[in-house]
Scaffold this active site. Structure first.
Site, short mmCIF file in Angstrom:
data_model
loop_
_atom_site.label_atom_id
_atom_site.label_comp_id
_atom_site.label_asym_id
_atom_site.label_seq_id
_atom_site.Cartn_x
_atom_site.Cartn_y
_atom_site.Cartn_z
N VAL A 11 54.23 -51.06 -47.16
CA VAL A 11 53.83 -52.43 -46.84
C VAL A 11 52.41 -52.70 -47.33
O VAL A 11 52.14 -53.71 -47.99
CB VAL A 11 53.97 -52.71 -45.33
CG1 VAL A 11 53.40 -54.06 -44.95
CG2 VAL A 11 55.44 -52.62 -44.92
N GLU A 151 56.10 -58.64 -42.33
CA GLU A 151 56.53 -58.46 -43.72
C GLU A 151 58.05 -58.25 -43.74
O GLU A 151 58.59 -57.59 -42.87
CB GLU A 151 55.80 -57.22 -44.28
CG GLU A 151 56.16 -56.84 -45.68
CD GLU A 151 56.01 -58.00 -46.64
OE1 GLU A 151 54.91 -58.56 -46.73
OE2 GLU A 151 57.02 -58.37 -47.28
N LEU A 153 59.82 -57.26 -46.72
CA LEU A 153 60.25 -56.66 -47.99
C LEU A 153 61.23 -55.51 -47.78
O LEU A 153 61.22 -54.84 -46.75
CB LEU A 153 59.06 -56.19 -48.81
CG LEU A 153 58.16 -55.08 -48.27
CD1 LEU A 153 58.70 -53.70 -48.54
CD2 LEU A 153 56.78 -55.24 -48.89
N ASN A 208 65.76 -57.95 -38.39
CA ASN A 208 66.28 -56.62 -38.74
C ASN A 208 67.47 -56.24 -37.87
O ASN A 208 68.45 -55.67 -38.35
CB ASN A 208 65.17 -55.56 -38.61
CG ASN A 208 64.33 -55.46 -39.88
OD1 ASN A 208 64.52 -56.24 -40.81
ND2 ASN A 208 63.41 -54.53 -39.92
N LEU A 250 77.30 -57.29 -45.84
CA LEU A 250 78.66 -57.13 -45.33
C LEU A 250 79.31 -55.90 -45.96
O LEU A 250 80.53 -55.77 -45.96
CB LEU A 250 79.49 -58.38 -45.66
CG LEU A 250 79.03 -59.70 -45.04
CD1 LEU A 250 79.95 -60.84 -45.46
CD2 LEU A 250 78.97 -59.61 -43.52
N ALA A 252 80.53 -52.37 -46.08
CA ALA A 252 80.83 -51.21 -45.20
C ALA A 252 80.44 -49.92 -45.92
O ALA A 252 80.40 -49.88 -47.14
CB ALA A 252 82.31 -51.20 -44.86
N CYS A 260 63.30 -48.51 -41.25
CA CYS A 260 63.18 -49.77 -40.51
C CYS A 260 64.31 -50.04 -39.54
O CYS A 260 64.08 -50.11 -38.33
CB CYS A 260 63.06 -50.92 -41.50
SG CYS A 260 61.72 -50.67 -42.66
N ARG A 327 64.38 -41.00 -45.08
CA ARG A 327 64.28 -41.15 -43.62
C ARG A 327 65.60 -41.72 -43.06
O ARG A 327 66.10 -42.73 -43.55
CB ARG A 327 63.09 -42.04 -43.25
CG ARG A 327 61.77 -41.29 -43.41
CD ARG A 327 60.59 -42.17 -43.16
NE ARG A 327 60.35 -43.09 -44.27
CZ ARG A 327 59.34 -43.96 -44.30
NH1 ARG A 327 58.52 -44.03 -43.28
NH2 ARG A 327 59.18 -44.75 -45.33
C1 UGA Z 1 64.95 -53.65 -44.25
C2 UGA Z 1 65.10 -55.18 -44.35
O1 UGA Z 1 66.16 -55.52 -45.23
C3 UGA Z 1 63.80 -55.83 -44.83
O2 UGA Z 1 63.93 -57.24 -44.81
C4 UGA Z 1 62.66 -55.41 -43.89
O3 UGA Z 1 61.41 -55.94 -44.31
C5 UGA Z 1 62.56 -53.91 -43.87
O4 UGA Z 1 63.81 -53.35 -43.43
C6 UGA Z 1 61.43 -53.54 -42.94
O5 UGA Z 1 61.55 -53.80 -41.74
O6 UGA Z 1 60.37 -53.10 -43.41
P1 UGA Z 1 65.07 -51.62 -46.01
O7 UGA Z 1 65.10 -50.74 -44.82
O8 UGA Z 1 64.16 -51.33 -47.13
O9 UGA Z 1 64.74 -53.14 -45.57
O10 UGA Z 1 66.53 -51.59 -46.65
P2 UGA Z 1 67.82 -52.52 -46.73
O11 UGA Z 1 68.05 -52.87 -48.13
O12 UGA Z 1 67.78 -53.61 -45.75
O13 UGA Z 1 68.95 -51.47 -46.30
C7 UGA Z 1 68.94 -50.83 -45.03
C8 UGA Z 1 70.15 -49.94 -44.88
O14 UGA Z 1 71.33 -50.72 -44.67
C9 UGA Z 1 70.46 -49.03 -46.06
O15 UGA Z 1 70.78 -47.74 -45.57
C10 UGA Z 1 71.66 -49.66 -46.72
O16 UGA Z 1 72.48 -48.72 -47.37
C11 UGA Z 1 72.38 -50.26 -45.51
N1 UGA Z 1 73.24 -51.40 -45.85
C12 UGA Z 1 72.70 -52.56 -46.31
C13 UGA Z 1 74.61 -51.29 -45.62
O17 UGA Z 1 75.13 -50.25 -45.17
N2 UGA Z 1 75.41 -52.39 -45.90
C14 UGA Z 1 74.90 -53.55 -46.38
O18 UGA Z 1 75.69 -54.49 -46.60
C15 UGA Z 1 73.51 -53.63 -46.59
#
Ligand code: UGA
Length: 431
Positions: A11, A151, A153, A208, A250, A252, A260, A327
């Site tokens: 961040v 934030e 991102l 989140n 969405l 799976a 996060c 993580r």
């Molecule tokens: C997440 C949020 O998307 C951000 O908006 C937020 O700023 C961030 O946390 C934070 O709090 O700092 P991030 O953890 O980087 O971001 O990753 P994501 O892309 O959101 O994915 C999170 C997890 O969900 C991954 O393990 C991904 O594989 C999983 N996921 C995501 C699914 O299993 N299915 C989906 O449809 C989408």
């Protein structure tokens, strides 16, 4: 205004880059001298596509400086962003010790008015604590404002998300703080929500937790799809076209990981519980996520009989593609269980590395997917790196001892994989 960023992790480093890109003079402060030394050379200490180039550009132009010198940094800046980590404590609550340390440092070195903005994800009420910590540490009283500006991102997409955010949340009690933050973000044309610090803090957790809920919902539905001879990807496509639902999050799979979602959902549940509110949906979201990897492992176990002495190729370790972050990665839990059941685990990830821990000593870390699948009794795909989809699986099939493919991210086309002779199972995408 010149800006100080305390903490140069995901961040902090991204925020520093964003303000430098917007034309402000920015300094990044961190207690880790190695990180700072690398950043001064324009080098990043983690993998994030496109970020290093932009940091390097601004280090060269002199708009972005890095330091470990707290006193000079705090006395020399009027706007200070706190971007330090907020890990979970063992009881699931947020550990605010780094936030407290940053606030106390600011209080100690304060030499005039400061705007102190928390960007880290923090529980509701933290801005009030930051205010109290600063006041308690002040050597002589100076005016200041404490604001919240969470934030949003995503790792792997940090540059895109930070330069083109879909909203900016400004939680401030004083008009002066709001005005200054609006000025800092004047070149951003997305909606800006002006609200209280408490609301800003909750917007971040609530966002989140809602996204995590979407994922766990689809993961439960995927199990029903398997039993009902329905494809969860098609269900998701049909659902996502409804603008009230939307197409994203969405997918799976093996469940959410990262630094996060697991932490933030747990912290929200815990802090609600302390206020006498039980967030029952989110408790189940966590439970579904915790056991999701085991669903695919069960499928593999049923196929192979047991894992003892079986060669299992794990493709992907990072919690998602385009990051080296492991993580809370579901792959780690998968590998741990496989080793307990005496499997021979062969692992390949393009950039992520296993933690140095004796539990993983027997894992054979490979330098390519091709090497990992040699002699495998089953492939288990844990991270949807684009490169895995581009491999010639028809050709590679011959390298396996048994052509079994368990797809934890529904990355492959089930019919195509079966067509070329694989026993293929995904998560709710078999039909
Ligand atoms: C997440 C949020 O998307 C951000 O908006 C937020 O700023 C961030 O946390 C934070 O709090 O700092 P991030 O953890 O980087 O971001 O990753 P994501 O892309 O959101 O994915 C999170 C997890 O969900 C991954 O393990 C991904 O594989 C999983 N996921 C995501 C699914 O299993 N299915 C989906 O449809 C989408």
């Amino acid at each position: 205004m010149n800006i100080l960023i305390i903490g140069t992790g995901y961040v902090g480093a991204t925020t520093a880059m964003v303000f430098a890109e917007s034309g402000w003079q920015v300094t990044g402060l961190d207690i880790d001298a190695n990180k700072i030394e690398r950043l001064r050379q324009g080098q990043l200490h983690f993998h994030e596509p496109g970020l290093e180039q932009l940091i390097d550009k601004h280090v060269r132009s002199g708009r972005l400086l890095f330091t470990t010198d707290q006193e000079t940094a705090i006395t020399g800046h009027d706007v200070i962003f706190i971007c330090v980590g907020t890990p979970s404590r063992p009881d699931g609550n947020a550990d605010l010790r780094y936030i407290q340390q940053a606030a106390e440092d600011i209080g100690q070195w304060m030499n005039g008015y400061k705007l102190v903005v928390t960007k880290s994800t923090v529980p509701v009420g933290t801005q009030e604590q930051v205010t109290a910590w600063i006041q308690a540490a002040q050597r002589q009283p100076h005016p200041f404002d404490a604001a919240s500006n969470p934030e949003f991102l995503r790792e792997g997409k940090a540059v895109e998300d930070a330069l083109r955010p879909d909203r900016i949340i400004i939680g401030a009690d004083s008009p002066k703080a709001t005005e200054q933050l609006l000025m800092l973000y004047q070149s951003f044309h997305c909606p800006k929500i002006l609200t209280t610090p408490r609301t800003a803090e909750l917007i971040k957790y609530a966002s989140n937790a809602f996204l995590a809920t979407k994922i766990s919902y689809m993961n439960e539905l995927a199990k029903l799809c398997d039993e009902s001879k329905v494809n969860v990807n098609e269900v998701a496509r049909g659902m996502g076209l409804d603008p009230r639902i939307g197409p994203s999050f969405l997918q799976a799979g093996l469940g959410y990981g990262g630094s996060c979602f697991p932490k933030d959902v747990s912290e929200l549940v815990m802090s609600a519980r302390e206020q006498g509110v039980q967030l029952r949906i989110l408790e189940q979201v966590m439970e579904v996520n915790r056991s999701q990897y085991a669903y695919l492992l069960d499928k593999a176990r049923s196929r192979l009989g047991d894992f003892a002495n079986k060669n299992i190729a794990i493709l992907g370790l990072a919690f998602k593609p385009d990051t080296d972050d492991i993580r809370e990665a579901p792959a780690l839990r998968m590998i741990y269980d496989l080793l307990l059941e005496q499997a021979n685990v062969r692992l390949f990830d393009p950039i992520a590395a296993l933690p140095a821990h004796s539990s993983f000593d027997t894992v054979k870390v490979c330098t390519s997917a091709e090497e990992a699948i040699q002699g495998a009794d089953a492939v288990i795909l844990c991270t949807e790196w684009t490169a895995f989809g581009q491999l010639d699986w028809e050709k590679l099939k011959g390298q396996l001892r048994q052509p079994n493919f368990f797809d934890g991210r529904n990355m492959m086309d089930a019919r195509a994989m079966r067509g070329i002779g694989f026993y293929y199972q995904g998560i709710g995408n078999d039909y």
